[in-house]
Design an enzyme around this catalytic site. Structure first.
Site, PDB file in Angstrom:
ATOM      1  N   ILE A 577       0.817  -1.221   0.000  1.00  0.00           N
ATOM      2  CA  ILE A 577       0.000   0.000   0.000  1.00  0.00           C
ATOM      3  C   ILE A 577       0.847   1.265   0.000  1.00  0.00           C
ATOM      4  O   ILE A 577       0.323   2.377   0.009  1.00  0.00           O
ATOM      5  CB  ILE A 577      -0.941   0.030   1.227  1.00  0.00           C
ATOM      6  CG1 ILE A 577      -0.132  -0.066   2.523  1.00  0.00           C
ATOM      7  CG2 ILE A 577      -1.979  -1.060   1.132  1.00  0.00           C
ATOM      8  CD1 ILE A 577      -0.987   0.021   3.788  1.00  0.00           C
ATOM      9  N   ASP A 704      10.410  15.811   9.856  1.00  0.00           N
ATOM     10  CA  ASP A 704      10.011  15.468   8.487  1.00  0.00           C
ATOM     11  C   ASP A 704       8.503  15.620   8.321  1.00  0.00           C
ATOM     12  O   ASP A 704       7.803  14.693   7.887  1.00  0.00           O
ATOM     13  CB  ASP A 704      10.451  14.044   8.151  1.00  0.00           C
ATOM     14  CG  ASP A 704      10.516  13.806   6.642  1.00  0.00           C
ATOM     15  OD1 ASP A 704      10.547  14.788   5.870  1.00  0.00           O
ATOM     16  OD2 ASP A 704      10.541  12.636   6.220  1.00  0.00           O
TER      17      ASP A 704
END
Length: 916
Positions: A577, A704
């Site tokens: 995925i 991040d």
């Protein structure tokens, strides 16, 4: 005849002595005092302590004595001469003794000397630029040391105490600190501090420098904002208070007094914590009258930190206030209120020290309980504080306080779900009718009372032996016997099932997911690797060792899976995925039918292992509704590094946000996000980051932040993910220097200039994400190659071009500079106008504040979350701090355009870290 003659001589002698005293009083030096000069008690006993006056006798320098019921204290002070009001004090809390040499002026400076060991208790700086030639006192109240050219070597204006005088500019960061009391001029707990945006009154709640704001000049009803520039200094004159801009021309804030007189004013922080403007107009023939107050803030006593003592309930009554204790509290002998049931209030310093000294194995949660202050209370500190969480349940707020050793209570607002933690010391609470909260105070149950000393010792021993030790030993023995019997039964059962063959696979285990220690996690992984290596070196089977290893359970760790477990859960790792430089993510299903996301790390180098351990250390220790949950880990002998997360059905934000027109609706999972959903994503992600920054024992920098690391589900859930690059800061760290980490397009300027990187780097990245959520596309079209068919209907700007494509942050800045009337034009055109204009304006303004070039001027994530959910006013973006966006958009930095930082302006989709 002898007696009258004696009386006449005595009278003449008294007149002579009296005239000498008056002559001495008239010979107090004016304006200048020259070294060497030693001042003793006998030097000014007849001048009321004064040894120097300003030219017009407005101010005097004196050894100033104050008395209360316990003692008399003396301080070297500058006084407003007529009223004897201290406006500056030299000592840092030392009481002067009126003996021997007290004050000496030499060519080296001014010093107060201890009469016993002759050591200096206070002095001007030791290394002056030149020898001192004079001490000068001006009518402005400034006391200065001068050199031979009348240059100032030292000035009392450089080190103010509790008063700001007319003509004195108070710079940013230099506080005015109130005295302890009118009789003790030592520094107290209240201060006025000037910041780059405001002037604040604060209360120091602990000795480690923690302050709580309770008044801001910008929030005063009489203040007027005149500029958005940075505040540089503060001044007071006859008409009002002024916060001056950094260009020495503009005024940022003005507060005018209602007093129409032209007399000079001074600002003083009084011992109660109130800031007062005092008129210096007074008659020299009048008695020592107190200088009249022409303005004061805060107005209400109940807005001060301690009008009724600690935990006292303050109720405003017309222009005054009344005090009493809340229902469950009683008056304490030392003032304030305490629990009526006798329970104790924890001492934060001692509690934190005890917790820090505890080892992980012996650390136990303190037996905290909470006592209610009532449901209709307010607290002075919550007016300017940012909630640690918002839109959360009351038990979550209580748990945050219980987990923080410095937390002594909390306030919870039902209307917004906002949680405010009270740290170190608690002030008074106020009876409120608006903005009310439920208040709770942390308490410790007192130890049970005991009989006489001898009886207590014997009774305690008996109780311990028969009530605790023997039952415990019995329970241990019984448990051990049951354990042995169970092991023997299992071994026999295994032998029957396996036909005497050795097992080749370990028994599957599923531990409980809970709060754990990152140190234990890393040690567990290391020991696992070591044991596997040892087994391979032996070359034989290690059934016995494996069985023993299976019995080891470390409480608090996520579940430990074997590679075979996860291979079966993912059907051979076939249902991918997502993927990136770290490896791939697969959909899986555990035996209990729970759907999970299995992240298999492909990069097995040192960096890959480091990110794997970082991910466990961070996400395994934090729990928040907006942070993805770590269900388990795998680090078995095959050297597979795998993380198992809860499954988020809609995937990452970029999959739903950056959809081309042709793909909209093609995948049911990735339908177009409506505006209300986008706003929910903004708020949820902000709360998750705010928890990392302020809700954990150690501050965590994500490093991040980008749409790929924000996960969504079908129920509106929003969770921050991917902590492989995260950085944990120790309590004493405020910033860090480190190698660059993050993703281009979201990197804060400080990453690129080797400046200290703090949590404000995450704030910058989040600001970029907010703009992408508004627009529905990457901020730079060059960063998003998957949208070739998206039409650009937003505003354009020649200053915002980047290689022919609009650089959206520069476009948003241009719209903001035009007054914000066109904010709604910035919204994703695919929404076709389905957006609330006020909410769009709020999100864009918050985003621009997050993008300030100076990291210190960006709001904290707790403030960002509060501004986005509407519980806090949105700050005003500073245009001069955003001008660099145009340079970034034009792509001219490399060509020599002026900027305080340098970065690649127009970049490709290549990232400094792999896609996540």
């Amino acid at each position: 005849m002898a007696l009258p003659y004696l009386l006449l001589c005595s009278s003449m002698l008294l007149l002579l002595v009296g005239s000498n005293w008056k002559a001495a009083a008239r010979t107090v030096p004016v304006e200048y005092l020259y070294p060497p000069y030693n001042l003793t008690y006998f030097s000014f006993v007849d001048t009321n302590g004064v040894f120097l006056r300003s030219p017009n006798a407005t101010f005097s320098a004196a050894v100033y004595g104050t008395s209360d019921d316990t003692q008399t204290r003396f301080f070297f002070s500058i006084l407003h001469d007529v009223s004897r009001t201290p406006v500056w004090t030299a000592t840092a809390g030392a009481t002067l003794l009126m003996q021997s040499v007290l004050l000496s002026l030499t060519t080296s400076g001014l010093a107060l000397t201890d009469p016993y060991d002759h050591s200096a208790t206070w002095s001007t700086p030791a290394a002056l630029a030149a020898p001192v030639t004079a001490l000068r006192l001006l009518d402005t109240g400034e006391l200065a040391l001068l050199d031979a050219a009348n240059g100032t070597l030292w000035s009392s204006f450089h080190d103010p105490t509790d008063t700001l005088l007319h003509g004195h500019a108070l710079p940013v960061g230099v506080p005015l600190t109130a005295a302890v009391s009118d009789h003790n001029l030592s520094p107290g707990a209240y201060r006025l501090i000037l910041t780059a945006t405001d002037a604040l009154l604060q209360w120091q709640t602990s000795t480690n420098g923690s302050f709580v704001t309770y008044w801001a000049l910008s929030s005063d009803a009489a203040s007027v904002q005149q500029s958005n520039r940075t505040v540089h200094s503060m001044m007071v004159n006859a008409s009002g208070i002024y916060l001056l801009a950094d260009n020495d021309i503009d005024t940022v804030f003005t507060l005018l007094f209602t007093d129409s007189s032209t007399s000079n004013k001074l600002l003083k922080v009084d011992p109660s914590g109130r800031l007062r403007a005092l008129s210096m107009a007074s008659s020299r023939t009048a008695a020592r009258a107190t200088l009249p107050t022409v303005w004061a803030a805060p107005v209400s006593d109940c807005d001060l930190p301690l009008p009724c003592g600690s935990l006292g309930l303050c109720t405003p009554v017309n222009n005054a206030s009344s005090c009493k204790c809340p229902g469950a509290f009683s008056t304490h002998t030392t003032g304030g209120c305490s629990p009526a049931d006798g329970s104790a209030l924890p001492v934060p310093a001692q509690t934190c020290l005890a917790n820090n000294a505890s080892s992980p194995s012996s650390e136990k949660a303190a037996p905290y309980s909470y006592m209610s202050l009532g449901d209709d209370v307010g607290y002075f500190g919550s007016k300017f504080a940012v909630p640690v969480t918002a839109d959360d349940a009351l038990p979550a707020c209580r748990d945050l306080c219980s987990a923080n050793c410095s937390c002594v209570g909390f306030l919870y607002k039902n209307s917004s779900g906002s949680c405010f933690l009270l740290h170190d010391q608690i002030g008074s609470v106020v009876r409120a009718t608006t903005d009310v909260a439920a208040g709770f105070i942390k308490t410790l149950q007192p130890p049970p009372s005991s009989p006489g000393h001898g009886e207590s010792s014997a009774l305690s021993s008996i109780t311990i032996i028969f009530g605790i030790v023997l039952p415990t030993l019995a329970a241990v023995v019984i448990t051990f016997l049951l354990y042995v019997l169970a092991v023997q039964w299992l071994k026999k059962r295994r032998g029957g099932l396996d036909g005497g063959k050795k097992k080749k696979k370990k028994k599957k285990k599923h531990g409980r997911h809970g709060r754990g220690s990152s140190w234990f996690m890393m040690m567990s992984l290391s020991s696992s690797r070591a044991s596997s290596n040892a087994s391979s070196e032996k070359g034989g089977d290690s059934e016995e060792d494996d069985d023993e290893d299976d019995e080891i359970l470390i409480p608090g760790l996520p579940a430990r899976f074997t590679f075979a477990d996860l291979e079966k859960a993912t059907k051979g790792f076939k249902s991918e995925i997502g993927s990136g430089g770290f490896g791939s993510v697969y959909r899986g299903e555990l035996p209990d039918r729970t759907t999970v996301a299995v992240k298999r790390m492909n990069n097995l180098g040192s960096q890959g292992r480091r990110e794997f351990l970082t991910e466990i250390a961070v996400i395994g220790n934090v729990h928040h509704v907006n942070l993805v949950k770590l269900r388990g880990i795998c680090a078995d002998q095959s050297r597979q590094l795998i993380l198992v997360y809860e499954f988020m059905s809609r995937g990452s934000l970029d999959q739903s946000l950056f959809l081309s027109r042709s793909s909209t609706g093609a995948n049911k999972k990735n339908v177009l996000l409506e505006w209300s959903e986008r706003l929910g994503v903004c708020v949820g992600a902000a709360r998750g980051l705010a928890y990392l920054h302020a809700g954990c024992d150690r501050k965590i920098l994500h490093c991040d932040v980008k749409p790929e690391n924000i996960l969504l589900d079908d129920r509106g859930g929003v969770k921050i993910a991917d902590f492989g690059l995260a950085k944990l800061l120790s309590p004493e760290q405020s910033g860090l220097f480190t190698t660059m980490r993050g993703t281009r397009g979201y990197l804060a300027p400080e990453w690129l200039t080797n400046a200290p990187v703090t949590d404000k780097a995450d704030v910058y990245s989040f600001g970029m994400v907010l703009l992408e959520i508004v627009r529905g596309s990457k901020n730079s079209r060059l960063l998003q190659q998957q949208q070739p068919d998206e039409e650009d209907t937003g505003s354009t700007s020649s200053d915002g071009r980047c290689g022919g494509s609009n650089y959206f942050p520069a476009v948003a800045l241009e719209v903001h500079e035009e007054g914000g009337r066109r904010y709604v034009e910035l919204v994703d055109p695919r929404l076709e106008g389905r957006a609330n204009a006020a909410e769009v304006a709020r999100v864009v303004r918050v985003a621009l504040c997050c993008l300030h070039e100076d990291a210190s001027l960006r709001p904290a994530m707790t403030a960002v979350a509060a501004m986005l959910d509407g519980s806090m006013e949105v700050c005003e973006p500073r245009k001069e701090q955003l001008a660099y966006l145009r340079i970034y958009g034009r792509g001219t930095v490399a060509g020599g355009a002026s900027s305080s930082w340098s970065a690649p302006s127009c970049v490709s989709a290549q990232q400094l870290s792999a896609p996540r």
